[in-house]
Design an enzyme around this catalytic site. Structure first.
Site, PDB file in Angstrom:
ATOM      1  N   GLU A 219     -11.516  -8.709   3.993  1.00  0.00           N
ATOM      2  CA  GLU A 219     -10.584  -7.890   4.256  1.00  0.00           C
ATOM      3  C   GLU A 219     -10.466  -6.507   3.308  1.00  0.00           C
ATOM      4  O   GLU A 219     -10.220  -6.992   2.107  1.00  0.00           O
ATOM      5  CB  GLU A 219      -9.379  -8.675   4.539  1.00  0.00           C
ATOM      6  CG  GLU A 219      -8.380  -7.607   5.094  1.00  0.00           C
ATOM      7  CD  GLU A 219      -8.542  -7.394   6.592  1.00  0.00           C
ATOM      8  OE1 GLU A 219      -7.625  -6.451   7.017  1.00  0.00           O
ATOM      9  OE2 GLU A 219      -9.220  -8.146   7.142  1.00  0.00           O
ATOM     10  N   GLU A 250      -9.208   3.400   5.038  1.00  0.00           N
ATOM     11  CA  GLU A 250     -10.443   2.664   4.458  1.00  0.00           C
ATOM     12  C   GLU A 250     -11.627   3.120   5.122  1.00  0.00           C
ATOM     13  O   GLU A 250     -12.784   3.487   4.379  1.00  0.00           O
ATOM     14  CB  GLU A 250     -10.308   1.089   4.516  1.00  0.00           C
ATOM     15  CG  GLU A 250      -9.064   0.628   3.827  1.00  0.00           C
ATOM     16  CD  GLU A 250      -8.127  -0.303   4.300  1.00  0.00           C
ATOM     17  OE1 GLU A 250      -7.096   0.034   3.750  1.00  0.00           O
ATOM     18  OE2 GLU A 250      -8.532  -0.981   5.225  1.00  0.00           O
ATOM     19  N   ASP A 403      -3.341  -7.763   8.082  1.00  0.00           N
ATOM     20  CA  ASP A 403      -3.697  -8.980   7.687  1.00  0.00           C
ATOM     21  C   ASP A 403      -3.524  -9.926   8.860  1.00  0.00           C
ATOM     22  O   ASP A 403      -4.451 -10.723   9.381  1.00  0.00           O
ATOM     23  CB  ASP A 403      -2.959  -9.553   6.621  1.00  0.00           C
ATOM     24  CG  ASP A 403      -3.166  -8.542   5.211  1.00  0.00           C
ATOM     25  OD1 ASP A 403      -4.586  -8.087   5.110  1.00  0.00           O
ATOM     26  OD2 ASP A 403      -2.259  -8.062   4.735  1.00  0.00           O
TER      27      ASP A 403
END
Length: 418
Positions: A219, A250, A403
């Site tokens: 992750e 990201e 998450d």
């Protein structure tokens, strides 16, 4: 291997409690004072963008953390991507989770009973991460937030040095996992370049010791150092993992760090363009994923942004993708609204109803059909599964959403033995 206590409160309330006056926003790669904190907070609040920064002054950080954790409006939660993914998976009564991270007394108390912490992972003091939230339309001086989001910062040396990675890998023999989830590499940015490089090499050696029949998911999280990102991607970590989870910040940072497609794009404006996103995802698997001529295990990327998710897989390695991407989208809607199921009165659709699948080759044009919300397309041995997200109108809590999405997607993913 990153775990901490998240102290969540309104950014504006904390800045006021610290006696900081509003000023113009300014981006800082590392924070070293209250002034830096409020400039960086204003910078990202103005853009409605999430960011995470290291606070270099230990003493100043402890003072800010004390003010934050004792604030009447503060809420304390399990934090750190690893602990959050562990907590999410632990809500399934049939699963046992091994968590190795720096676990202090407060964090231990907050963890689910299904989460096993080895004694070597326990420490006397908790690592605190401060999460400053702001709502859409909220004002701080002249700055007005276009969307709800959060700004995260910490002075976290234990997670930053990946202190618990070796403990984790050595615990796997006894634990015999079906899946390994790694996170926390972004925490190393607070280290010196030499220390970081050395620790990354040690991390790679440790990850290489994990038996190859156990799938590994990495992750990612917010980063600022392009060389470090490039190292992780090119020669070190990406080839060792089977799966990656990331968001739009990201993804853009990855392509900028490696001069990939659309690397000249400075920032997203509004909802990220599906064609641009899928070009970059395709390039990541084509250039860094498992292909006949390349020694890489990477075959899956789970991309999530507020409005939609895309699960991209190299054909022949994964199954049940439609259910996996849908489960991730459902988790986003329920967790943000803090409801057990999707409450249609509390959510709205932000995804584009029509889009093209690429900007670099002849694209397909897709129109969403509400009866079949998961859309699929293929490109050179790579499958894309797209789903819109039912976005929570008034999010109760945005922390750990990525998450939860990744954890839920993994839970529904079927990995084919190779």
């Amino acid at each position: 291997v990153n775990a901490c206590v998240d102290v969540v409160l309104s950014g504006v309330k904390l800045l006021e409690a610290l006696g900081l006056e509003p000023s113009d926003g300014k981006n800082h790669a590392v924070l070293s004072s209250g002034q830096d904190l409020q400039e960086a907070f204003a910078h990202f609040m103005e853009r409605g963008a999430a960011a995470e920064r290291f606070f270099s002054d230990a003493e100043a950080f402890q003072d800010i953390a004390r003010t934050a954790s004792e604030h009447p409006a503060a809420q304390l939660y399990v934090g750190g991507n690893a602990a959050l993914i562990g907590q999410k998976l632990a809500t399934n009564p049939d699963l046992k989770i091994l968590l190795c991270g720096p676990v202090g007394p407060k964090l231990h108390e907050l963890l689910d009973d299904n989460v096993v912490v080895p004694p070597e992972s326990m420490q006397e003091r908790d690592e605190f991460h401060l999460i400053l939230e702001y709502q859409a339309g909220e004002q701080w001086g002249r700055v007005r937030a276009p969307a709800a989001n959060r700004f995260i910062f910490s002075h976290d040396l234990s997670n930053g040095a990946l202190n618990m990675l070796e403990v984790f890998v050595s615990s796997l023999d006894e634990f015999q996992p079906d899946l390994v989830v790694l996170s926390g590499l972004h925490m190393m940015e607070g280290q010196s370049k030499e220390m970081r490089q050395r620790r990354l090499m040690e991390a790679v050696a440790s990850i290489s010791d994990i038996p190859t029949d156990i799938p590994i998911h990495l992750e990612l999280a917010s980063m600022t150092d392009q060389d470090f990102m490039s190292n992780i991607m090119h020669q070190q970590v990406f080839p060792l993992v089977n799966s990656i989870g990331l968001n739009e910040q990201e993804l853009l940072f990855l392509t900028q760090s490696a001069a990939g497609p659309h690397a000249s794009l400075a920032a997203w404006s509004g909802t990220p363009d599906v064609g641009v996103v899928s070009d970059i995802l395709f390039w990541l698997l084509k250039e860094h994923g498992k292909m006949a001529e390349r020694a890489s295990d990477l075959t899956r990327i789970h991309f999530h942004t507020l409005a939609y998710h895309i699960l991209v897989t190299v054909d022949g390695h994964w199954g049940n993708q439609a259910a996996a991407v849908a489960a991730g989208a459902r988790a986003a809607g329920t967790q943000a609204c803090a409801t057990d199921t999707i409450d249609t009165s509390k959510v709205f659709l932000k995804a584009p109803l029509e889009f093209v699948t690429s900007h670099t080759e002849a694209p397909a044009k897709i129109s969403l059909n509400p009866d079949e919300p998961v859309v699929q397309w293929h490109r050179e041995g790579i499958s894309f599964h797209f789903t819109p997200v039912l976005v929570c109108k008034d999010p109760v809590r945005t922390v750990g959403l990525g998450d939860a999405i990744s954890a839920e997607g993994l839970l529904y993913s079927e990995v084919y033995p190779q």
